[in-house]
Design a protein around this motif. Structure first.
Motif, PDB file in Angstrom:
ATOM      1  N   THR A  49      47.538  48.813  18.352  1.00 25.66           N
ATOM      2  CA  THR A  49      48.843  48.466  18.920  1.00 25.66           C
ATOM      3  C   THR A  49      49.458  49.706  19.549  1.00 25.66           C
ATOM      4  O   THR A  49      49.523  50.762  18.921  1.00 25.66           O
ATOM      5  N   CYS A  51      52.904  51.088  21.478  1.00 30.58           N
ATOM      6  CA  CYS A  51      54.309  50.815  21.779  1.00 30.58           C
ATOM      7  C   CYS A  51      54.840  51.890  22.721  1.00 30.58           C
ATOM      8  O   CYS A  51      54.407  53.045  22.656  1.00 30.58           O
ATOM      9  N   GLU A  57      58.495  47.374  24.560  1.00 30.73           N
ATOM     10  CA  GLU A  57      57.541  46.378  24.090  1.00 30.73           C
ATOM     11  C   GLU A  57      56.249  47.013  23.538  1.00 30.73           C
ATOM     12  O   GLU A  57      55.760  48.006  24.053  1.00 30.73           O
ATOM     13  N   CYS A  58      55.723  46.397  22.503  1.00 26.44           N
ATOM     14  CA  CYS A  58      54.437  46.822  21.941  1.00 26.44           C
ATOM     15  C   CYS A  58      53.360  45.859  22.410  1.00 26.44           C
ATOM     16  O   CYS A  58      53.598  44.654  22.519  1.00 26.44           O
ATOM     17  N   LYS A  59      52.173  46.399  22.702  1.00 32.54           N
ATOM     18  CA  LYS A  59      51.049  45.583  23.159  1.00 32.54           C
ATOM     19  C   LYS A  59      49.811  45.936  22.363  1.00 32.54           C
ATOM     20  O   LYS A  59      49.653  47.068  21.917  1.00 32.54           O
ATOM     21  N   ARG A  60      48.939  44.951  22.215  1.00 35.81           N
ATOM     22  CA  ARG A  60      47.650  45.191  21.571  1.00 35.81           C
ATOM     23  C   ARG A  60      46.734  45.861  22.584  1.00 35.81           C
ATOM     24  O   ARG A  60      46.723  45.510  23.760  1.00 35.81           O
ATOM     25  N   ASP A  61      45.981  46.824  22.113  1.00 38.50           N
ATOM     26  CA  ASP A  61      45.141  47.641  22.980  1.00 38.50           C
ATOM     27  C   ASP A  61      43.747  47.779  22.374  1.00 38.50           C
ATOM     28  O   ASP A  61      43.604  48.260  21.252  1.00 38.50           O
ATOM     29  N   GLN A 122      41.242  43.018  27.068  1.00 34.86           N
ATOM     30  CA  GLN A 122      42.133  43.776  27.947  1.00 34.86           C
ATOM     31  C   GLN A 122      42.679  42.925  29.095  1.00 34.86           C
ATOM     32  O   GLN A 122      43.721  43.239  29.660  1.00 34.86           O
ATOM     33  N   GLU A 125      45.620  38.649  28.913  1.00 33.02           N
ATOM     34  CA  GLU A 125      47.003  38.326  29.297  1.00 33.02           C
ATOM     35  C   GLU A 125      47.103  37.942  30.771  1.00 33.02           C
ATOM     36  O   GLU A 125      48.029  37.257  31.178  1.00 33.02           O
ATOM     37  N   LYS A 132      49.336  36.698  25.342  1.00 33.71           N
ATOM     38  CA  LYS A 132      49.141  37.608  24.210  1.00 33.71           C
ATOM     39  C   LYS A 132      48.214  37.006  23.152  1.00 33.71           C
ATOM     40  O   LYS A 132      47.489  37.728  22.474  1.00 33.71           O
TER      41      LYS A 132
END
Length: 162
Positions: A49, A51, A57-61, A122, A125, A132
């Motif tokens: 994650t 941020c 906003e936080c995103k999954r990576d 990746q 989205e 997400k």
């Protein structure tokens, strides 16, 4: 004629040296890589994650997954670890070579699948029916493969008595 023989013998010696048993430093890479995968799995959500610094906003990576598997940097302990696995056949004191080869094949398969799932996540989205949830779906599939990869390394460590 003698010069050609010397060159020929030098090439054979160089090839033999390359094909020899793995060094202690190479075997240590397996242990270090295993410890890193263990850390990744124990801290999966945190590591995967990202941020924004300003509280955004936080995103999954998925990039950290690929990095921990040795797929992003030549300095990573697991980078091209298969080359070290190939040298194991030259070791004298292996408990069970069949288990080793099975685990190394499982490793290769799990890393390939995890890499694929991480890469696909990746773009989850941005797909027409994505979002997400799609990113998380593929990231979770990647995690399943990392678990298999870690288990494979654990077997390899056991067989090699590391």
């Amino acid at each position: 004629m003698a010069f050609a023989t010397i060159l020929s013998n030098a090439n054979v010696d160089a090839a033999s040296a390359k094909a020899g048993a793995p060094t202690k430093a190479e075997l240590d890479r397996i242990k270090i890589g295993y410890e890193r995968l263990d850390y990744l799995l124990k801290n999966w959500d945190e590591v995967t994650t990202t941020c924004r610094d300003n509280g955004g906003e936080c995103k999954r990576d998925a990039q950290p997954v690929r990095a921990y598997l040795g797929l992003r940097s030549t300095t990573d302990p697991l980078f091209q670890i298969e080359k070290v696995f190939d040298k194991v056949k030259y070791m004298d004191d292996i408990d069970d070579l069949e288990i080793f080869f099975s685990a190394s094949e499982e490793w290769t398969s799990a890393v390939t699948m995890s890499n694929s799932m991480a890469f696909i996540s990746q773009f989850g989205e941005y797909n027409p029916s994505g979002g997400k949830e799609e990113v998380l779906k593929y990231l979770n599939e990647s995690k399943k493969q990392v678990i298999i990869a870690e288990s494979s390394l654990k077997q390899i460590i056991g067989v090699l008595n590391l």
